[in-house]
Design an enzyme around this catalytic site. Sequence first.
Site, PDB file in Angstrom:
ATOM      1  N   GLU A   1      -3.873   5.680   1.235  1.00 49.18           N
ATOM      2  CA  GLU A   1      -3.655   4.259   2.053  1.00 49.18           C
ATOM      3  C   GLU A   1      -4.954   4.118   2.413  1.00 49.18           C
ATOM      4  O   GLU A   1      -5.593   4.638   3.086  1.00 49.18           O
ATOM      5  CB  GLU A   1      -2.500   3.974   2.877  1.00 49.18           C
ATOM      6  CG  GLU A   1      -1.160   3.908   2.296  1.00 49.18           C
ATOM      7  CD  GLU A   1      -0.317   3.448   3.176  1.00 49.18           C
ATOM      8  OE1 GLU A   1      -0.577   2.371   3.792  1.00 49.18           O
ATOM      9  OE2 GLU A   1       1.087   4.136   3.314  1.00 49.18           O
TER      10      GLU A   1
ATOM     11  N   LYS B   1       0.883  -1.254  -0.071  1.00 41.01           N
ATOM     12  CA  LYS B   1       0.118  -0.116   0.174  1.00 41.01           C
ATOM     13  C   LYS B   1       1.017   1.294  -0.068  1.00 41.01           C
ATOM     14  O   LYS B   1       0.399   2.246  -0.606  1.00 41.01           O
ATOM     15  CB  LYS B   1      -1.054   0.113   1.133  1.00 41.01           C
ATOM     16  CG  LYS B   1      -2.150  -1.039   1.230  1.00 41.01           C
ATOM     17  CD  LYS B   1      -2.760  -0.902   2.227  1.00 41.01           C
ATOM     18  CE  LYS B   1      -2.338  -1.298   3.792  1.00 41.01           C
ATOM     19  NZ  LYS B   1      -1.972  -2.507   4.069  1.00 41.01           N
ATOM     20  N   THR B   2       1.944   1.311   0.950  1.00 37.51           N
ATOM     21  CA  THR B   2       2.664   2.645   0.902  1.00 37.51           C
ATOM     22  C   THR B   2       3.518   2.805  -0.229  1.00 37.51           C
ATOM     23  O   THR B   2       3.520   3.922  -0.689  1.00 37.51           O
ATOM     24  CB  THR B   2       3.594   2.479   2.103  1.00 37.51           C
ATOM     25  OG1 THR B   2       2.877   2.354   3.378  1.00 37.51           O
ATOM     26  CG2 THR B   2       4.634   3.768   2.301  1.00 37.51           C
TER      27      THR B   2
END
Length: 469
Positions: free
Chosen positions: A165, A121-122
């Site tokens: 996110e 995600k990051t």
Amino acid sequence: MKPGLPTAMERPHFIGIGGAGMSGIAKILAQRGAKVAGSDSRDSETAQALRAHGATVHIGHAADHLAEDSTCVVVSSAIRADNPELARAAELGIPVVHRSDALAGLMDGLRPIAVAGTHGKTTTTSMLAVSLSALGLDPSYAIGGDLDAPGSNAHHGEGDIFVAEADESDRSFHKYAPQVAIILNAELDHHANYASMDEIHESFETFVGRIVPGGTLVVAHGQEGAAEIARRVAGREGLTVVTYGEEPEADVRITKITPRGLTSEVTVVIDGRMLTFTVSVPGRHYAHNAVAALAAGVALGIPAHNLASALGKYTGVKRRLQLKGEAAGVQVIDSYAHHPTEMTADLEAIRGAAGDSRILVVFQPHLFSRTQELGKEMGQSLSLADASVVLDIYPAREDPIPGVTSEIIIAAARAAGADVTAEHSKEAVADVIAGMAKPGDLVLTMGAGDVTDLGPHILEKLGLARLSS
């Protein structure tokens, strides 16, 4: 006040303001004109960066840190019920807002891209933030890690796109209403909140249900968990599903990934057109992240060739295979990997870039519950390294579980043929690695806890060892 600032957020107080998710929301609110305050257990560069934006940051938690005119108190799922500031908020009748609700409020009126998945995600959110910024679109974004300098994990932009996110760990991603959602993967994790893969699938399915009518789901074709979610939502009215991957059936098809040292060259076919672009981090999984970002941007109407070129501007994010430095011919790299899938992916990426160099890992398990459920798999992942040092479990928000220690990982690693050393003292690690490492080796500090702090100490010890030799 700047446009887009919710009334309840005019004077917010954040408990745990220095956290990755909380600090980003606090920064955006400060940039929008809010009078931001908060507290954290310790001072940090993130706290200092927030002060530079006008925020008041208290160190330690105490009831009198909460101003009586605060319009709300923002908390994450990590804040315990007995926190003195939370108790004071109840006494004063100040509303308590979960960070996911605060973030959802910041997205109102914009075109959100929400990036979800057990892993990646990051990185993917960062890729989108950097590439959209490089195109002059000035997006707002909230990322779970710093791009470069402390406090670079969030930005209030003048553009109409918001990239964020979407955290599945506590189901908080159910609060968002994205125009485009990405699901990178779905695996069993966060065992305190999910008991089975079916619960994971149901949670992600609920997230997909939050996509606005006419919106788009970008989903990994070849990842089992993500593909199952795509099957469950297939045919939903008002939803466009775009798959990506290396499979011939994928809508956005990856035809080639060519490793080039610590970078990769990626070729895709999108809308019938072939594009080749550079991803400035090694590994197949990072190439897939970049293609997910490409597909999401195209879903918002951004020309594919422009976005593909801009993705080359991304040079990594802190803790995602971040080079910390080199001393005595040894490179030290930091990895946030803490789930076996992430560990395997990062080790394979480094192995592909390392050639004949040895890979030494300093691994710190994260959470007792994760170690209890996945400790054997973590040990098996460590067999990909030439040698590993395993630390005690970093508890984060959890209390110890009887019988759950790093020994679960160590035993599994040794059973898989790995060379593993147990080390209970973080302070001793730099000396241990300095005694093991040879010129040409790569050292990975790996885990989601404070193992990241060891990189500079290892580099210092390696430098001193070289001077004394």
